[in-house]
Scaffold this motif. Structure first.
Motif, PDB file in Angstrom:
ATOM      1  N   SER A  37       0.820  -1.215   0.000  1.00 56.51           N
ATOM      2  CA  SER A  37       0.000   0.000   0.000  1.00 56.51           C
ATOM      3  C   SER A  37       0.853   1.263   0.000  1.00 56.51           C
ATOM      4  O   SER A  37       0.616   2.186   0.775  1.00 56.51           O
ATOM      5  CB  SER A  37      -0.956  -0.002   1.198  1.00 56.51           C
ATOM      6  N   GLN A  38       1.824   1.309  -0.876  1.00 50.96           N
ATOM      7  CA  GLN A  38       2.735   2.451  -0.919  1.00 50.96           C
ATOM      8  C   GLN A  38       2.026   3.760  -1.252  1.00 50.96           C
ATOM      9  O   GLN A  38       2.530   4.822  -0.927  1.00 50.96           O
ATOM     10  CB  GLN A  38       3.874   2.174  -1.890  1.00 50.96           C
ATOM     11  N   ASP A  39       0.862   3.666  -1.885  1.00 51.71           N
ATOM     12  CA  ASP A  39       0.120   4.893  -2.202  1.00 51.71           C
ATOM     13  C   ASP A  39      -0.855   5.287  -1.088  1.00 51.71           C
ATOM     14  O   ASP A  39      -1.581   6.267  -1.216  1.00 51.71           O
ATOM     15  CB  ASP A  39      -0.618   4.752  -3.535  1.00 51.71           C
ATOM     16  N   GLY A  40      -0.864   4.512   0.014  1.00 50.52           N
ATOM     17  CA  GLY A  40      -1.723   4.834   1.151  1.00 50.52           C
ATOM     18  C   GLY A  40      -3.193   4.520   0.945  1.00 50.52           C
ATOM     19  O   GLY A  40      -4.040   4.915   1.742  1.00 50.52           O
ATOM     20  N   LEU A  92      -0.022  -2.379   6.900  1.00 54.12           N
ATOM     21  CA  LEU A  92      -0.628  -3.697   7.058  1.00 54.12           C
ATOM     22  C   LEU A  92      -1.984  -3.588   7.756  1.00 54.12           C
ATOM     23  O   LEU A  92      -2.956  -4.239   7.352  1.00 54.12           O
ATOM     24  CB  LEU A  92       0.300  -4.639   7.829  1.00 54.12           C
ATOM     25  N   GLN A  93      -2.060  -2.749   8.774  1.00 58.96           N
ATOM     26  CA  GLN A  93      -3.330  -2.562   9.477  1.00 58.96           C
ATOM     27  C   GLN A  93      -4.365  -1.930   8.555  1.00 58.96           C
ATOM     28  O   GLN A  93      -5.527  -2.328   8.553  1.00 58.96           O
ATOM     29  CB  GLN A  93      -3.134  -1.704  10.731  1.00 58.96           C
ATOM     30  N   ARG A  94      -3.933  -0.958   7.763  1.00 59.05           N
ATOM     31  CA  ARG A  94      -4.841  -0.291   6.822  1.00 59.05           C
ATOM     32  C   ARG A  94      -5.408  -1.292   5.807  1.00 59.05           C
ATOM     33  O   ARG A  94      -6.606  -1.282   5.507  1.00 59.05           O
ATOM     34  CB  ARG A  94      -4.112   0.849   6.103  1.00 59.05           C
ATOM     35  N   ILE A  95      -4.555  -2.159   5.283  1.00 62.13           N
ATOM     36  CA  ILE A  95      -5.009  -3.171   4.334  1.00 62.13           C
ATOM     37  C   ILE A  95      -6.005  -4.108   5.009  1.00 62.13           C
ATOM     38  O   ILE A  95      -7.074  -4.409   4.462  1.00 62.13           O
ATOM     39  CB  ILE A  95      -3.820  -3.973   3.760  1.00 62.13           C
ATOM     40  N   ALA A 129      -3.042  -3.467  -1.175  1.00 59.03           N
ATOM     41  CA  ALA A 129      -1.649  -3.914  -1.134  1.00 59.03           C
ATOM     42  C   ALA A 129      -0.868  -3.499  -2.370  1.00 59.03           C
ATOM     43  O   ALA A 129       0.282  -3.084  -2.282  1.00 59.03           O
ATOM     44  CB  ALA A 129      -1.584  -5.432  -0.958  1.00 59.03           C
ATOM     45  N   CYS A 130      -1.498  -3.603  -3.537  1.00 55.39           N
ATOM     46  CA  CYS A 130      -0.821  -3.285  -4.805  1.00 55.39           C
ATOM     47  C   CYS A 130      -1.195  -1.909  -5.341  1.00 55.39           C
ATOM     48  O   CYS A 130      -0.853  -1.574  -6.470  1.00 55.39           O
ATOM     49  CB  CYS A 130      -1.142  -4.359  -5.847  1.00 55.39           C
ATOM     50  N   GLY A 131      -1.894  -1.133  -4.542  1.00 53.40           N
ATOM     51  CA  GLY A 131      -2.270   0.214  -4.937  1.00 53.40           C
ATOM     52  C   GLY A 131      -3.707   0.314  -5.415  1.00 53.40           C
ATOM     53  O   GLY A 131      -4.325  -0.662  -5.822  1.00 53.40           O
ATOM     54  N   LYS A 132      -4.212   1.536  -5.349  1.00 50.56           N
ATOM     55  CA  LYS A 132      -5.610   1.806  -5.704  1.00 50.56           C
ATOM     56  C   LYS A 132      -5.925   1.408  -7.146  1.00 50.56           C
ATOM     57  O   LYS A 132      -7.014   0.920  -7.448  1.00 50.56           O
ATOM     58  CB  LYS A 132      -5.913   3.288  -5.491  1.00 50.56           C
TER      59      LYS A 132
END
Length: 142
Positions: free
Chosen positions: A70-73, A118-121, A77-80
């Motif tokens: 989730s590098q884009d927040g 990880l928590q956000r996902i 996991a792989c992005g929006k």
């Protein structure tokens, strides 16, 4: 879960990201599994050492997984752009396992306190309408 759970064949970088996250989940699982079968005293010592922020193998695996996810927040996991993937489901199950109080000598709040992505996902998957329906249908949750 309504739709495709793996990035399309024309996006090999997204596929690689998905695989990388899933492999990271496997590494965390293998690390924890190495403590199965130990006496309670040994398991406590080993798991405590594994979660040391500066040197613990498990902490460092989780830190790496948190960094690549989730590098884009977005909470994916792989992005929006790719939405919900099998990588998100892997992270969700891993976080639920580590946070569920199932593992002696692993603090249930270790993810929440240390690994925001990880928590956000996990939260994102947990609130997914298809996952909610699945859990109602197949699992006995409080």
């Amino acid at each position: 879960l309504g739709g495709k759970l793996y990035p399309s064949n024309d996006d090999i970088m997204a596929q690689a990201k998905c695989d990388e996250v899933m492999n990271g989940c496997t590494e965390v699982t293998v690390t924890i599994a190495s403590t199965f079968g130990l006496s309670d005293e040994e398991a406590k010592k080993t798991r405590t050492e594994m979660m040391e922020p500066d040197s613990g193998r498990l902490f460092r695996h989780l830190q790496g997984l948190d960094t690549i996810s989730s590098q884009d927040g977005s909470g994916f996991a792989c992005g929006k752009e790719h939405g919900l993937t099998v990588a998100d489901l892997c992270v969700w199950r891993l976080v639920m396992w580590l946070s569920g109080g199932f593992l002696d000598h692993v603090q249930a709040d270790c993810i929440q306190k240390n690994f925001a992505n990880l928590q956000r996902i996990c939260d994102h998957v947990e609130s997914n309408k298809d996952v909610v329906e699945y859990k109602k249908k197949f699992r006995n949750h409080e």
